[in-house]
Scaffold this motif. Sequence first.
Motif, PDB file in Angstrom:
ATOM      1  N   LYS A  76       0.809  -1.223   0.000  1.00  5.01           N
ATOM      2  CA  LYS A  76       0.000   0.000   0.000  1.00  5.01           C
ATOM      3  C   LYS A  76       0.840   1.271   0.000  1.00  5.01           C
ATOM      4  CE  LYS A  76      -4.121  -2.081   1.864  1.00  5.01           C
ATOM      5  NZ  LYS A  76      -5.238  -1.955   2.787  1.00  5.01           N
ATOM      6  N   ARG A  77       2.097   1.159  -0.371  1.00  8.70           N
ATOM      7  CA  ARG A  77       2.954   2.328  -0.563  1.00  8.70           C
ATOM      8  C   ARG A  77       3.108   2.513  -2.068  1.00  8.70           C
ATOM      9  NH1 ARG A  77       3.043   5.450   3.198  1.00  8.70           N
ATOM     10  NH2 ARG A  77       5.086   6.250   2.681  1.00  8.70           N
ATOM     11  N   ASN A  78       3.290   3.714  -2.504  1.00 11.37           N
ATOM     12  CA  ASN A  78       3.411   3.993  -3.932  1.00 11.37           C
ATOM     13  C   ASN A  78       4.823   3.648  -4.398  1.00 11.37           C
ATOM     14  OD1 ASN A  78       2.924   4.857  -6.502  1.00 11.37           O
ATOM     15  ND2 ASN A  78       3.055   7.041  -6.010  1.00 11.37           N
ATOM     16  N   MET A  79       4.982   2.431  -4.953  1.00 10.69           N
ATOM     17  CA  MET A  79       6.310   1.969  -5.359  1.00 10.69           C
ATOM     18  C   MET A  79       6.238   1.377  -6.759  1.00 10.69           C
ATOM     19  SD  MET A  79       9.484   1.443  -5.013  1.00 10.69           S
ATOM     20  CE  MET A  79       9.405   2.458  -3.585  1.00 10.69           C
ATOM     21  N   ASP A  80       7.096   1.863  -7.630  1.00  9.58           N
ATOM     22  CA  ASP A  80       7.200   1.341  -8.987  1.00  9.58           C
ATOM     23  C   ASP A  80       7.782  -0.070  -8.931  1.00  9.58           C
ATOM     24  OD1 ASP A  80       7.540   0.988 -11.731  1.00  9.58           O
ATOM     25  OD2 ASP A  80       9.379   2.192 -11.798  1.00  9.58           O
ATOM     26  N   PRO A  81       7.069  -1.076  -9.455  1.00  9.89           N
ATOM     27  CA  PRO A  81       7.565  -2.454  -9.413  1.00  9.89           C
ATOM     28  C   PRO A  81       8.931  -2.623 -10.091  1.00  9.89           C
ATOM     29  CG  PRO A  81       5.279  -2.414 -10.137  1.00  9.89           C
ATOM     30  CD  PRO A  81       5.741  -0.996 -10.054  1.00  9.89           C
TER      31      PRO A  81
END
Length: 154
Positions: A76-81
């Motif tokens: 639920k954190r905004n992280m680019d895969p």
Amino acid sequence: MKCPFCGNDDTQVKDSRPTEDNAAIRRRRLCGNCGARFTTFERVQLRELTVVKKNNTREPFDRDKLMRSMQIALRKRNMDPERLERIVNSIVRRLESSGESEIQGKTIGEMIMEALQQLDQVAYLRYASVYRNFREVKDFEDFIDQQVRPEGDD
């Protein structure tokens, strides 16, 4: 490559290309039996690594386990895969190029902590709470105080 859906051994590669950081080959595959499509990754492995746990048991290094632990911390954190993939690749390369075939679990944990600290403070705290076995709110407070004012600073 075995189809993960039906178990058929006959799958075809439909497309191959390097990942963004050129650390792996991404292959799109098609199952000739059930028609399912799936993706596989081919990576260079420099050496077989064994993880030595706290209780001195040994288990084969599992890149996916490292990835999952970071994904859980980053949930639920905004992280680019793709960025996470590059970070995991970097940790694996560091481990493989260390010259050691047996790696202490603590070493891997510290590398993850270091990466998360630079990446996302919330994920860093989440991971630390499990890795350092926090038992109560005071453990969180003490850890945060150490990050703001490391020991020895007055």
